[in-house]
Write a protein that holds these residues in place. Structure first.
Motif, short mmCIF file in Angstrom:
data_model
loop_
_atom_site.label_atom_id
_atom_site.label_comp_id
_atom_site.label_asym_id
_atom_site.label_seq_id
_atom_site.Cartn_x
_atom_site.Cartn_y
_atom_site.Cartn_z
N HIS A 183 -26.86 -10.36 30.02
CA HIS A 183 -24.97 -10.55 31.09
C HIS A 183 -25.23 -10.25 32.45
N VAL A 201 -20.19 -15.31 27.30
CA VAL A 201 -19.61 -13.99 26.06
C VAL A 201 -20.07 -14.21 24.80
N ARG A 213 -15.34 -10.09 30.03
CA ARG A 213 -15.23 -10.77 29.17
C ARG A 213 -13.97 -12.08 28.46
N THR A 214 -13.04 -11.34 29.25
CA THR A 214 -12.19 -12.03 29.63
C THR A 214 -11.94 -13.41 30.56
N ASP A 224 -17.15 -3.71 27.43
CA ASP A 224 -16.62 -4.74 27.13
C ASP A 224 -15.63 -4.54 25.61
N ILE A 247 -14.03 -15.99 29.18
CA ILE A 247 -13.21 -16.45 28.42
C ILE A 247 -11.97 -18.07 29.01
N CYS A 262 -20.60 -19.24 31.84
CA CYS A 262 -19.67 -18.18 31.27
C CYS A 262 -19.92 -18.41 29.31
#
Length: 194
Positions: free
Chosen positions: A172, A165, A88-89, A194, A92, A161
């Motif tokens: 996903h 997110v 997830r990071t 996550d 982002i 992405c």
């Protein structure tokens, strides 16, 4: 969100097809280099046209495959940092990088690149060498085309992405390829938390 992924897949298909076809430029590039080396070694002299053709083929190969490399996550990046981030990071960070760096830079190159090519075409620009290649606008045109493909790839990655997110968890797996979830699945850890 499903529509965003479909649109991203269409962009991927276009960029991938161009990249795969452009990768075939490696074949004439190798042939020209070999011929030039043999000519220099045994013929005693090189050819300016062959050297320029090498540069042109290399430029075409690089520029037209640039977006393809970005789609395939095969470009240079700092893996030491990225590999230690959660998916997830990563998504982002990739979205922020796309909005702040990739897309604006591509927009600038496209804006100035078309004028660059047009001026070369209108002036009938040729090589600075008297025995060099003509039609310099052809090779210059790969710059805006290549950055156009890179912008398309950047948009595709941004959409994937974004879905990863903000989209539902059932998307996903489809959206998470670029953020590294496929690596975790290959290692046997299919459950990503996550």
């Amino acid at each position: 969100m499903e529509a965003l992924l479909k649109f991203s897949d269409i962009i991927d298909a276009v960029v991938t097809r161009v990249g795969k076809w452009a990768s075939l430029l490696a074949i004439p590039l190798m042939i020209v280099i070999l011929y030039d080396v043999i000519q220099r070694k045994f013929g005693g002299q090189g050819s300016i046209k062959l050297q320029e053709l090498e540069w042109h083929l290399h430029t075409g190969l690089f520029m037209l495959c640039f977006g393809f490399a970005y789609i395939r996550d095969a470009h240079v990046r700092i893996e030491l940092i990225r590999d230690n981030l959660r998916p997830r990071t990563r998504a982002i960070v990739e979205m922020i990088g796309g909005i702040i760096c990739v897309l604006p830079f591509c927009a600038l190159v496209l804006y100035f690149g078309f004028d660059f090519v047009a001026r070369s075409f209108e002036s009938g620009e040729v090589s600075a060498s008297t025995t060099g290649l003509t039609h310099r606008w052809i090779i210059k045109s790969t710059i805006p085309i290549g950055f156009g493909l890179l912008a398309m790839a950047g948009l595709s990655i941004f959409l994937k992405c974004f879905v990863y997110v903000f989209g539902p968890t059932n998307l996903h797996k489809r959206a998470g390829y670029y953020v590294g979830t496929h690596h975790l699945e290959e290692l046997g850890t299919a459950k990503i938390k996550d």
